[in-house]
Design a protein around this motif. Structure first.
Motif, mmCIF file in Angstrom:
data_model
loop_
_atom_site.group_PDB
_atom_site.id
_atom_site.type_symbol
_atom_site.label_atom_id
_atom_site.label_comp_id
_atom_site.label_asym_id
_atom_site.label_seq_id
_atom_site.Cartn_x
_atom_site.Cartn_y
_atom_site.Cartn_z
ATOM 1 N N SER A 100 0.776 -1.234 -0.046
ATOM 2 C CA SER A 100 0.116 -0.066 0.062
ATOM 3 C C SER A 100 0.768 1.319 0.180
ATOM 4 N N ASN A 101 0.286 2.409 -0.068
ATOM 5 C CA ASN A 101 0.913 3.781 0.025
ATOM 6 C C ASN A 101 0.174 4.525 0.824
ATOM 7 N N ALA A 102 0.953 5.626 0.913
ATOM 8 C CA ALA A 102 0.448 6.650 1.952
ATOM 9 C C ALA A 102 0.545 7.854 1.479
ATOM 10 N N ALA A 103 -0.606 8.717 1.560
ATOM 11 C CA ALA A 103 -0.549 10.166 0.848
ATOM 12 C C ALA A 103 0.483 11.107 1.770
ATOM 13 N N ASP A 104 0.455 10.955 3.064
ATOM 14 C CA ASP A 104 1.194 11.586 4.023
ATOM 15 C C ASP A 104 1.618 10.902 5.475
ATOM 16 N N ASP A 105 2.431 11.597 6.151
ATOM 17 C CA ASP A 105 2.674 10.993 7.336
ATOM 18 C C ASP A 105 1.831 10.345 7.946
ATOM 19 N N GLU A 106 0.712 10.912 8.209
ATOM 20 C CA GLU A 106 -0.452 10.584 9.172
ATOM 21 C C GLU A 106 -1.029 9.367 8.798
ATOM 22 N N MET A 107 -1.409 9.311 7.548
ATOM 23 C CA MET A 107 -1.968 7.914 6.968
ATOM 24 C C MET A 107 -0.772 6.905 7.042
ATOM 25 N N GLU A 108 0.399 7.090 6.747
ATOM 26 C CA GLU A 108 1.325 6.177 6.850
ATOM 27 C C GLU A 108 1.346 5.336 8.377
ATOM 28 N N HIS A 109 1.305 6.326 9.253
ATOM 29 C CA HIS A 109 1.129 5.846 10.873
ATOM 30 C C HIS A 109 -0.025 5.149 10.940
ATOM 31 N N ARG A 110 -1.072 5.372 10.248
ATOM 32 C CA ARG A 110 -2.633 4.654 10.635
ATOM 33 C C ARG A 110 -2.438 3.489 9.890
#
Length: 336
Positions: A100-110
């Protein structure tokens, strides 16, 4: 009628438990017995129910890889080759790869928190490791196995592959020096990335070894994309006394620098030398072909999988660290 594990057990005159544990690879089943069970099951056309096996073993048989938030895109050549290596190695070991990928740091943490809490994966592969990496700290705290390309400075031991590019940088700078280039710039990444810290360190050391001056004013950070490389290179070319050689943290960054040089009307390899790092396949086909410090990206990904699966199986690794030395590939972008 669909074959069941009972049919295999009956044919071999073994208990269902023994056949099950043999197929699941448990160490308490003798090697000869395991081979016999696997061969007989294959001959009979029996395929274990994966969902049932996962439930028995309480494992997802899946490894996770989350593209770092600052990495931007799956289609970057490095990540395409890296993910291909992960998937190819895992499929041969009957594991799945969840990406998966994350749009920002907060999404990556989640994403990490959700995958860990739901036990969606058995472990993680990390790359683009930071000096103090929250992923390393989080996974270690949660007791989730992982392996990484790069070693953070968190004081934690974990299976990893480390790149040692000092000799390669010295060889590259000497090659450029012999070609008449003398004013060197470095296009790096985020300043807390191990890749940036290491490669900038090798750059400085190589200049010193070759008796060349280091100019902090010719060191710029980027997001390690081709767009980032293009934007930084344009700024460097606009300086009153700009560089005649650009050493880039990655091939992707160098691709952008090549575009900026062409736009400026510079002849790459004569007016300006540009070199990358990682040796992705696309570096062969730029105009001109890109000089790069080559690392075996797909092989590294496969080795990380091997290290992680050994950890998951409770095996003792011969060593937690594997060191890779890049190979200099001289091409026309540096006058080669």
């Amino acid at each position: 009628m669909r074959l069941t594990i009972r049919d295999v057990a009956k044919k071999l005159n073994l208990s269902i438990t023994t056949v099950s544990r043999a197929l699941d690879g448990y160490a308490d089943v003798a090697n000869d017995t395991r081979k016999l069970v696997i061969e007989t099951a294959r001959e009979m056309g029996y395929t274990p129910n994966r969902a049932a096996r996962q439930l028995r073993r309480q494992k997802a048989e899946t490894i996770g890889f989350i593209l770092p938030a600052h990495a931007r895109r799956f289609d970057e050549p490095f990540f395409a080759e890296f993910i291909a290596g992960l998937g190819n190695e895992l499929s041969g070991k009957n594991f799945d790869l969840l990406v998966s990928n994350a749009a920002d740091d907060e999404m990556e943490h989640r994403l990490y928190q959700r995958w860990v809490s739901s036990r969606k994966v058995d472990g993680f592969i990390l790359n683009r490791v930071s000096q103090k990496d929250w992923r390393v700290q989080f996974l270690a705290r949660e007791g989730i196995p992982f392996a990484a390309l790069g070693m953070s400075q968190d004081g934690l031991n974990y299976p990893h592959i480390r790149i040692d590019g000092l000799e390669g940088f010295v060889e590259l700078v000497r090659h450029l020096q012999q070609g008449g280039f003398s004013r060197f710039a470095f296009i790096g990444g985020r300043e807390n990335l191990i890749n940036h810290i290491d490669r900038l360190g090798w750059f400085k050391a190589a200049l010193a070894v070759c008796g060349l001056p280091f100019d902090q004013g010719l060191v710029f950070s980027s997001d390690m994309t081709s767009t980032g490389g293009y934007e930084v290179a344009r700024r460097l070319f606009a300086l009153p006394r700009g560089p005649d050689a650009l050493l880039c943290i990655s091939d992707e960054t160098a691709f952008g620098a090549l575009h900026a040089a062409h736009e400026r009307g510079l002849t790459v390899g004569r007016d300006i030398a540009i070199a990358g790092f990682e040796g992705v396949q696309d570096s062969r086909h730029t105009e001109p072909p890109l000089t790069t410090l080559d690392i075996p990206v797909e092989k590294i990904a496969r080795q990380l999988v091997t290290m992680l699966l050994a950890k998951l199986n409770g095996e003792t690794l011969e060593r937690d660290e594997i060191v890779i030395h890049p190979t200099l590939l001289i091409r026309a972008s540096t006058g080669g």
